[in-house]
Write a protein that holds these residues in place. Structure first.
Motif, PDB file in Angstrom:
ATOM      1  N   GLY C  11       0.818  -1.223   0.000  1.00 13.00           N
ATOM      2  CA  GLY C  11       0.000   0.000   0.000  1.00 13.00           C
ATOM      3  C   GLY C  11       0.841   1.257   0.000  1.00 13.00           C
ATOM      4  O   GLY C  11       0.500   2.242   0.645  1.00 13.00           O
ATOM      5  N   SER C  13       1.614   3.082  -2.686  1.00  9.03           N
ATOM      6  CA  SER C  13       1.292   4.041  -3.745  1.00  9.03           C
ATOM      7  C   SER C  13       0.746   5.320  -3.113  1.00  9.03           C
ATOM      8  O   SER C  13       0.405   5.340  -1.930  1.00  9.03           O
ATOM      9  CB  SER C  13       0.256   3.436  -4.697  1.00  9.03           C
ATOM     10  N   ARG C  18       2.226   5.084  -8.554  1.00  9.50           N
ATOM     11  CA  ARG C  18       2.141   3.652  -8.263  1.00  9.50           C
ATOM     12  C   ARG C  18       3.481   3.138  -7.780  1.00  9.50           C
ATOM     13  O   ARG C  18       4.513   3.475  -8.338  1.00  9.50           O
ATOM     14  CB  ARG C  18       1.766   2.871  -9.533  1.00  9.50           C
ATOM     15  N   GLY C  41       1.268   5.968   0.898  1.00 10.41           N
ATOM     16  CA  GLY C  41      -0.137   5.609   1.038  1.00 10.41           C
ATOM     17  C   GLY C  41      -1.024   6.835   1.124  1.00 10.41           C
ATOM     18  O   GLY C  41      -0.564   7.922   1.496  1.00 10.41           O
ATOM     19  N   VAL C  45      -5.766   4.470  -1.402  1.00  8.01           N
ATOM     20  CA  VAL C  45      -4.848   3.337  -1.502  1.00  8.01           C
ATOM     21  C   VAL C  45      -5.011   2.422  -0.280  1.00  8.01           C
ATOM     22  O   VAL C  45      -5.033   1.183  -0.404  1.00  8.01           O
ATOM     23  CB  VAL C  45      -3.384   3.845  -1.600  1.00  8.01           C
ATOM     24  N   LYS C  48      -8.240   0.352  -0.647  1.00  4.73           N
ATOM     25  CA  LYS C  48      -8.125  -0.710  -1.644  1.00  4.73           C
ATOM     26  C   LYS C  48      -7.216  -1.841  -1.166  1.00  4.73           C
ATOM     27  O   LYS C  48      -7.520  -3.029  -1.342  1.00  4.73           O
ATOM     28  CB  LYS C  48      -7.571  -0.116  -2.953  1.00  4.73           C
ATOM     29  N   THR C  49      -6.111  -1.481  -0.553  1.00  4.92           N
ATOM     30  CA  THR C  49      -5.156  -2.488  -0.091  1.00  4.92           C
ATOM     31  C   THR C  49      -5.761  -3.327   1.029  1.00  4.92           C
ATOM     32  O   THR C  49      -5.631  -4.556   1.049  1.00  4.92           O
ATOM     33  CB  THR C  49      -3.850  -1.801   0.391  1.00  4.92           C
TER      34      THR C  49
END
Lengths: 256, 256, 256, 256
Positions: C11, C13, C18, C41, C45, C48-49
């Protein structure tokens, strides 16, 4: 002989994060817009990007953006014209210092992302930006969307303005870019895109999405270089421009 | 006639946050160090502070700091000399743009807080900072703690250096400031503090906390103006300097 | 049967940037350390992670870092134990909210980069961090370098501690990691690295760079997954562990 | 007996910057909204403010804002509902951790500044915010402008909503606040303001700026405590409410 500048956004890495194919893009453009640390870029990246551009003889512009690193400067923010002015002076001053530290000279300023788009539709905001550029150095060129308020604001105060056109975007009959959310906004056919660019340069005309012929003079074309396909398109454009006897040269060239 | 500069840190407000008594301090100093948006300050604050200083005829310096707004630039950070160089070019460039936009000329650069303290003890870091200043404008004066590596690094590359002394701080026999954590680090007796300052200016000497007489030439005195007591002390110093026939003038004056 | 956890940083990004090969790494680890928006992060992000890790059944930890996005949290900063405590509560709380919003449960906390390294050598800083973790949720596991102050501080206050070992790093005779700047700091021979890991797990011993045998019990191995070579090494380790009858399981498993 | 909550924004200091008269305000309110580090506040400030509120028995809410410290979260930003959701989870989670670390329990969430205003007019954005609050803890109360989309979005998903009213602001006939830019937007007459508040609480009605009587039920009144005049007004309101037999109690009280 007709002339055109090709510009691209560079120096968008930040800290440990890498973005873009800066080294490759630099071979194909006459001007670069370098991020100034607010929406992208940091001082180490700015220094390296400026040094490389100067070494390769590519003209340098500042690419100031909104204070929104998390959104990459692409989200509109309700800033005042006074704030826009101060933010542009700050960022252009920072980038100019790197250019002069490397023995170069800053050529232009092109607002980034949402700041560019907001200014195109807002004369007061555009005036704040144009005043900032003039205050830092009255010899700088301000790059704005062709037919937009940013160009108008620059001209009002005697600042050199470069009109930016896009090869791969459709135009409305009012001369504005068709929003990417609309069907047909992107010109997918590369050959058609190139024909349109050549016509914008040679005749100052393009066909709007609604069929009308509209007037549009471009001094600089914006290209993207963040993937191999984009780089391939750039090479194709360059080849076509040469065949049409259109000279590729930095934008300040036309004001000489 | 002896000369001395009196400098103070200004423009430390940020967004909705107000800090310092800038308007009042400006009446008593010959030079100001203006924060550049990293440890304090923002473009709107920088613009307003620069405009006011120019209007009042006070000489302007950039006050670059570490990228630590939350810690006000007072916490040491392990940055490299290359990073220090890039960070100083960035911040000095930004402030210089406001000064020039207002028709002025930047006089000096004084690193802030932990950057200043780290540089005083680290020659490589000092060299990074000095190179940055020279790269932006070789006529700038770099302000560092008297007897420190920052002054040495400036002189090594032919940059004008101003030695900063403190009226209210004790010195060790090596010429360094006694840490605020040590007993006796602060000279609480205002009359004694003033006598020490006058002697540093006229004789280039001061008594160390250990009793020895040490050599220290100061070109500029740092004063604080964030409360009424501090302002009262400044007025007292100014009065004493006048009585001693010491002229108060911006630091670049001595290089003319 | 022996057990070991394999953890990796994920995580990392940020906004348009990215970093890492998160999807691929998740297949090979039993625990992940997710950046909390300070050194890397951002909330999108993180969400999503976290969602992906929960879907794949991988145990989740918070990976709080220093407030230094530009330096990726890798530069030491002179923060106080009280600041460390508040910073860890903040970041762990933020990540925990994403985990619980997705119906999961936070397993552990592992400080990132310079915060991890500073804490390893500083008992007071480690205590600030351990108190923060306990204050947020006394069931959390705190991950620290085996034999370091971070593990000691956790144990002092009755917090579960996981000792982290490194397959590809040399150890000094005092049990600390040999600095990457020293020759021999990296174990380049993959087969040797794997043998060392197996021994650390089965016997709690490893050979120091100076030849002595030192005591080191590991509960979790840190692996990197940011390139294909690193992923290949992870697969090799997993295979070797299986052959040695070492079970790969999340770190909280050993406290059940 | 009628009941009303009185809330105020607190914990808006940041690093070296002090804002507000938190200690004094806490004596007069039943609920506080504590900044979460994005538009204001930092972890040290959050911790201290939470600890003080818990000690004084004042109910605590999170006050999440836009990622715009420089603009104090007061400038609209074009964020998506998904971004709003993630940003609110992040900030509420961080504040909740401080509250629970101190042995307390988070009562509510009130979006700050431009996020609050944008949500009031945008149902999708309000839904993102309401989903975030519910995901973190479905017992939390979401505070929104009375009659706005934020209240509607909370109720749609079964989240407790508190309607906020303003004593010193005029309302349009549609129930919205009259913009501060319009004449008559502020109710300057303190006695009239108090009469209006009492009526909103007892009868659920207020006279719009255009003369019509509109329906408005308030559960909580927002007061400011950043200067002595504001504090004086708060005391006057409290006195009037007592005389009218209106009980001042935290907002979650009405849901018990």
């Amino acid at each position: 002989m007709d002339k055109i500048d090709i510009n691209s956004d560079l120096g968008e890495s930040f800290g440990a994060y890498r973005l873009g194919m800066d080294e490759k893009v630099l071979e194909h453009v006459s001007s670069v817009n370098i991020a100034c640390g607010w929406h992208a870029g940091d001082p180490m990246v700015m220094k390296k990007t400026v040094d490389t551009a100067i070494k390769l003889g590519v003209a340098i512009g500042a690419h100031p953006g909104l204070p929104d690193l998390m959104g990459f400067g692409r989200r509109e923010m309700a800033i005042t014209p006074e704030e826009a002015k101060a933010y542009v002076i700050y960022q252009v001053g920072a980038l100019k210092a790197f250019v002069e530290a490397a023995g170069g000279r800053l050529q232009h300023v092109k607002p980034h992302g949402a700041l560019y788009n907001m200014a195109a539709k807002d004369l007061k905001l555009s005036r704040g930006i144009a005043e900032a550029v003039k205050a830092v150095d009255s010899d700088l060129v301000l790059v704005g969307l062709a037919n937009s308020y940013l160009v108008k604001a620059a001209e009002e105060i005697g600042l050199k303005a470069a009109r930016e056109v896009f090869a791969d975007r459709a135009y409305g009959k009012d001369g504005n870019l068709v929003s990417r959310k609309e069907p047909g906004a992107m010109i997918e056919d590369q050959d058609l895109a190139i024909k349109r660019v050549v016509r914008m340069i040679k005749e100052g005309k393009v066909e709007a999405i609604t069929g009308e012929e509209i007037s549009i003079w471009g001094n600089t074309i914006c290209i993207h270089g963040d993937n191999e396909k984009a780089l391939g398109f750039v090479k194709k454009i360059r080849k076509a421009l040469k065949e049409e006897n259109i000279d590729i040269a930095p934008m300040n060239n036309r004001f000489l």
